[in-house]
Scaffold this active site. Structure first.
Site, PDB file in Angstrom:
ATOM      1  CB  THR A   1      85.871  -5.120  31.714  1.00 21.21           C
ATOM      2  OG1 THR A   1      85.798  -6.051  30.663  1.00 21.21           O
ATOM      3  CG2 THR A   1      84.498  -4.876  32.284  1.00 21.21           C
TER       4      THR A   1
ATOM      5  NE  ARG B   1      82.757 -13.528  25.140  1.00 16.48           N
ATOM      6  CZ  ARG B   1      83.199 -12.737  26.111  1.00 16.48           C
ATOM      7  NH1 ARG B   1      83.050 -11.431  26.018  1.00 16.48           N
ATOM      8  NH2 ARG B   1      83.779 -13.231  27.170  1.00 16.48           N
TER       9      ARG B   1
ATOM     10  N   GLY C   1      87.764  -9.738  33.413  1.00 17.18           N
ATOM     11  CA  GLY C   1      88.477 -10.969  33.054  1.00 17.18           C
ATOM     12  C   GLY C   1      87.568 -11.886  32.259  1.00 17.18           C
TER      13      GLY C   1
ATOM     14  N   GLY D   1      84.882 -13.692  30.945  1.00 15.55           N
ATOM     15  CA  GLY D   1      83.480 -13.709  31.315  1.00 15.55           C
ATOM     16  C   GLY D   1      82.858 -15.087  31.344  1.00 15.55           C
TER      17      GLY D   1
HETATM   18  N1  ASP Z   1      84.666  -9.788  31.328  1.00 16.47           N
HETATM   19  C1  ASP Z   1      84.785  -9.312  29.985  1.00 16.47           C
HETATM   20  C2  ASP Z   1      84.148 -10.284  29.052  1.00 16.47           C
HETATM   21  O1  ASP Z   1      84.262 -11.477  29.272  1.00 16.47           O
HETATM   22  C3  ASP Z   1      86.163  -9.130  29.502  1.00 16.47           C
HETATM   23  C4  ASP Z   1      87.093  -8.419  30.382  1.00 16.47           C
HETATM   24  O2  ASP Z   1      86.830  -8.127  31.521  1.00 16.47           O
HETATM   25  O3  ASP Z   1      88.151  -8.118  29.900  1.00 16.47           O
HETATM   26  O4  ASP Z   1      83.597  -9.857  28.078  1.00 16.47           O
END
Ligand code: ASP
Length: 395
Positions: free
Chosen positions: A240, A268, A292, A294
């Site tokens: 992200t 999702r 991270g 979510g």
């Molecule tokens: N936060 C993002 C999600 O949960 C994933 C990520 O940051 O890697 O979709």
């Protein structure tokens, strides 16, 4: 029996071997008085957080920060802040090239697909001066969901479009459709599928498992991906990009854009497009964003929490650590479960002070989890203040 044996071998081969150890370095006290880990000595991370917080309080404007994958584009964002001063243009100048980059496998084109091998993207934007926002969830075939979120914000009466409706809206607004899969992301999906399905490679009658793997990685270029593929199958990556900017006048904007968790269930939607979770901006105070897992962020409305903590006077770093602490509290401080994911918060206040906190100190490749900052003297990486030493995402 033979089939099971081969499959187990395949799984264990793919699972690789990252066996990181974790140590609580923070020992934070939750407001109810319960010690996170009272047995531990000096709260090193907390000291770091406070130090970073003090440092960050003396912020500079203009300033732009992002997740580390924006490092090489912060200069472009800073140029926008210095010339037109438009904070929304500035944050998009940082994230759009990352969405376009086939080699960033967590955002936009080249992002790892869901369990059906479809790339579904999430994004949102918030514009401080107008107090407006826009978001898209599970959009397909459009490589720049951040731009679609901006169009929703600027040209509609809505804030959040999802799925087919979001894709159709983008098409109607003139966005081009394309396949968001690259050869690399598709090959990684095939390897993941093989590791998790009994009906995909190796076949029931496969005479030789290794030949099957070799067939998947049948060119020198693909062979070079093998270590990466093993890692993303064993540890579905998080990534992200979140970007926050404040201009000289104190106007602020933010964006978060992602392909979400690799191999997720179709439909999702994570925290990234959720206003108040993956992003929150109130330019009277500051902005915050997250990367991270979510699902954990959504449960604590992390972006909003961080901004509200700054409103109460916390430094950006301490406010981010407060959000991390709430997630840790949700798991009753059980580090064996917390080790199954990673999570970061980033914050920038209206004065240009910035900070970030991470649940774990390190990425799987051993690098320190960091974020990117440009406050006038060139882009640089700054370590996030960790709650725990070690790596997350070990499931
Ligand atoms: N936060 C993002 C999600 O949960 C994933 C990520 O940051 O890697 O979709």
């Amino acid at each position: 029996m033979e089939k099971v044996t081969r499959r187990r071998f395949f799984l264990s081969t793919l699972a690789g071997g990252v066996a990181a150890t974790a140590t609580n370095v923070c020992g934070a006290i939750w407001p109810n008085g319960k010690a996170a880990d009272a047995s531990l000595a000096e709260p090193k991370a907390l000291q770091t957080a406070s130090a970073a917080g003090r440092l960050a309080t003396a912020g500079r404007r203009p300033c732009i920060i992002s997740a580390l994958n924006g490092l090489h584009h912060l200069e472009t964002g800073m140029q926008v802040l210095r010339t037109t001063g438009d904070t929304m243009d500035a944050v998009l100048a940082v994230v759009v090239p990352v969405e376009d980059d086939p080699n960033d496998n967590t955002v936009g084109y080249g992002g790892l697909p869901n369990e059906d091998c479809v790339v579904q993207l999430d994004a949102c934007v918030m514009h401080g001066p107008t107090k407006k926002c826009g978001a898209v969830g599970a959009i397909e075939k459009i490589k720049n969901p951040s731009k679609v979120a901006r169009v929703i914000m600027e040209r509609t009466n809505h804030t959040f479009l999802v799925g087919q409706g979001a894709t159709q809206f983008a098409i109607d607004e003139g966005f081009e459709t394309m396949s968001l899969l690259t050869d690399k992301s598709r090959t990684a999906w095939l390897a993941w599928k093989a590791a998790t399905s009994k009906d995909w490679r190796p076949g029931l009658d496969a005479p030789d498992f290794n030949k099957q793997l070799a067939e998947l990685l049948d060119t020198p270029e693909r062979q070079a991906w093998e270590p990466w593929i093993k890692d993303v199958v064993a540890h579905p990556p998080t990534g992200t990009i979140n970007c926050l900017a404040v201009n000289e006048k104190g106007e602020m904007s933010g964006v978060t854009t992602t392909s979400g968790l690799a191999w997720k269930i179709s439909g999702r939607v994570g925290d990234s497009p959720i206003i108040g979770a993956g992003l929150f901006v109130d330019q009277e105070v500051g902005g915050a964003g997250s990367t991270g897992r979510g699902e954990e962020n959504i449960k604590i409305a992390g972006g909003h929490t961080v901004v509200e903590m700054m409103r109460r006077g916390m430094s950006p770093t301490d406010a981010c650590m407060e959000a991390i602490d709430r997630v840790v509290h949700n798991y009753d401080f059980d580090r064996s479960r917390l080790k199954m994911f990673d999570l970061q918060f980033y914050a920038l206040n209206k004065d240009g002070a910035h900070g970030a906190a991470a649940l774990w100190s390190d990425r799987h490749d051993g690098e320190t989890i960091s974020y990117a900052v440009h406050d006038g003297s060139g882009p640089r990486a700054v370590a996030c203040t960790p709650k725990f030493e070690g790596t997350g995402g070990d499931y």
